[in-house]
Design an enzyme around this catalytic site. Structure first.
Site, PDB file in Angstrom:
ATOM      1  CE  LYS A 201      13.258 -12.468  18.219  1.00  0.00           C
ATOM      2  NZ  LYS A 201      14.560 -13.043  17.837  1.00  0.00           N
TER       3      LYS A 201
ATOM      4  CG  ASP B 264      18.040  -9.269  24.974  1.00  0.00           C
ATOM      5  OD1 ASP B 264      18.410  -9.137  26.148  1.00  0.00           O
ATOM      6  OD2 ASP B 264      18.828  -9.398  24.024  1.00  0.00           O
TER       7      ASP B 264
END
Length: 372
Positions: free
Chosen positions: A76, A108
């Site tokens: 990410k 999340d």
């Protein structure tokens, strides 16, 4: 990864013939140069696993191991770093004041930590909304990056709504990877950031003698941003032979599979899953046209299959959390069991095929217990 066939439910799977001719514009070339200039940048490993190739009846299997990317245990950081760079550069060009802003997001786990880390490195603030079901250690890791963390009692989609509401003030910017009408430019930058991962795969495969690229790429899917980046890369006009692209989701949150079956983006009610980073009920509006245009197939897998994939990869020396191991779980589901020959043919695979699995996180990124 054997299992008694009589105990298996029907496979949730869809295949879409003919999509390999679909094409779209590639990601900007300067994204890779940006990442290459960051302190600590290095391509993540592309590990070949011959035992998996033998088990699955294909020629070669490679795993793109994202267990350590720019100091974080997931891919990410690629999207967050590029998007925040673009956001701050735009503010500077517009003559905005030098004071810090607050980068707001819902997560999340991995995306929120990446945004928080990037904000800290740039001297900015971060406010991260976390839905139910995220492990306390993942929440603590986000807070450890200096972010304000708000825990939400509802699912991921509710956390996204809360983050969007919190980002309406002049000194706040929503850095959300999921897109919807009116919020698509920053998610687009996040997707562009992920293109570096695919560029690395091309170079690493070529160094291993695979110059035409893979025959299939298996990618875990939440809202679809990484899958959009994969489609964009492998369906660009300058590529030669196009590989098959397989998306993998948890059975508890298979919104992309449901959308492909319906022929339009739909939302699904989500349940509990160890694949917390994939527990998303609505495809990104930005990603959806690319997913519909370019995905060959989609499959949903239960947590038990994900746990077996985690253990199998660990036995072969690859650290992968439940989300990352979903790529193997989905490929295994597609290529084994009842109907496997038809699915293999639909994906264009044979005993010489080259397969790439995107293991998007290491075990440190998802502290859920996965052993059964």
């Amino acid at each position: 990864m054997p299992e008694n066939a009589s105990s298996l439910p029907a496979l949730r799977w869809t295949v879409r013939p003919g999509v390999r001719t679909w094409r779209c514009a590639p990601a900007p070339a300067e994204v890779r140069d940006f990442h290459a200039a960051l302190p600590g940048y290095a391509p993540t490993p592309l590990t070949e696993l011959p035992p998996l190739a033998a088990e699955l009846g294909v020629g070669r299997v490679f795993v793109k191991d994202e267990s350590c990317r720019l100091g974080l245990p997931a891919f990410k950081a690629l999207g967050a770093s590029w998007a925040v760079h673009r956001v701050l550069a735009e503010r500077t060009a517009a003559g905005s004041g030098p004071g810090p802003v607050t980068l707001v997001t819902a997560t999340d786990g991995n995306h929120g930590r990446a945004v928080a880390r990037t904000a800290r490195l740039h001297g900015q603030h971060a406010h991260v909304f976390v839905p139910r079901g995220v492990h306390p250690r993942a929440v603590a890791a986000i807070a450890g990056e200096g972010a304000e963390v708000t825990e939400v009692a509802g699912p991921y989609d509710e956390a996204v709504r809360r983050a969007a509401e919190a980002a309406v003030t002049p000194d706040a910017i929503l850095v959300q990877d999921s897109a919807w009408p009116g919020h698509e430019r920053i998610p687009g930058w996040i997707v562009e950031g992920y293109s570096t991962l695919c560029a690395e795969i091309d170079e690493q495969l070529a160094a291993r003698g695979v110059r035409e690229g893979p025959d299939l790429v298996s990618v875990p899917v939440g809202v679809g941003s990484l899958a959009q980046a994969v489609v964009t890369h492998y369906r660009s006009p300058d590529r030669g032979r196009a590989p098959a692209l397989l998306s993998v989701e948890p059975e508890a949150a298979a919104c992309v599979l449901a959308s492909l079956v319906q022929g339009e983006a739909v939302s699904v009610a989500t349940g509990e899953t160890a694949m917390a980073g994939l527990n998303c009920g609505t495809p990104s509006s930005l990603a959806w046209p690319y997913l519909y245009g370019g995905l060959d197939a989609a499959v949903a897998v239960p947590d038990s299959a994900g746990a077996r994939a985690v253990a199998r990869l660990a036995a072969l020396g690859v650290s992968s959390g439940p989300c990352g191991a979903a790529a193997l779980a989905g490929l295994h589901a597609a290529l084994t069991g009842a109907g496997a020959d038809e699915r293999r043919t639909a994906l264009g695979l044979d005993a010489t095929s080259v397969v790439v699995l995107l293991s998007t996180e290491g075990t440190a990124a998802n502290p859920h217990r996965t052993a059964e």
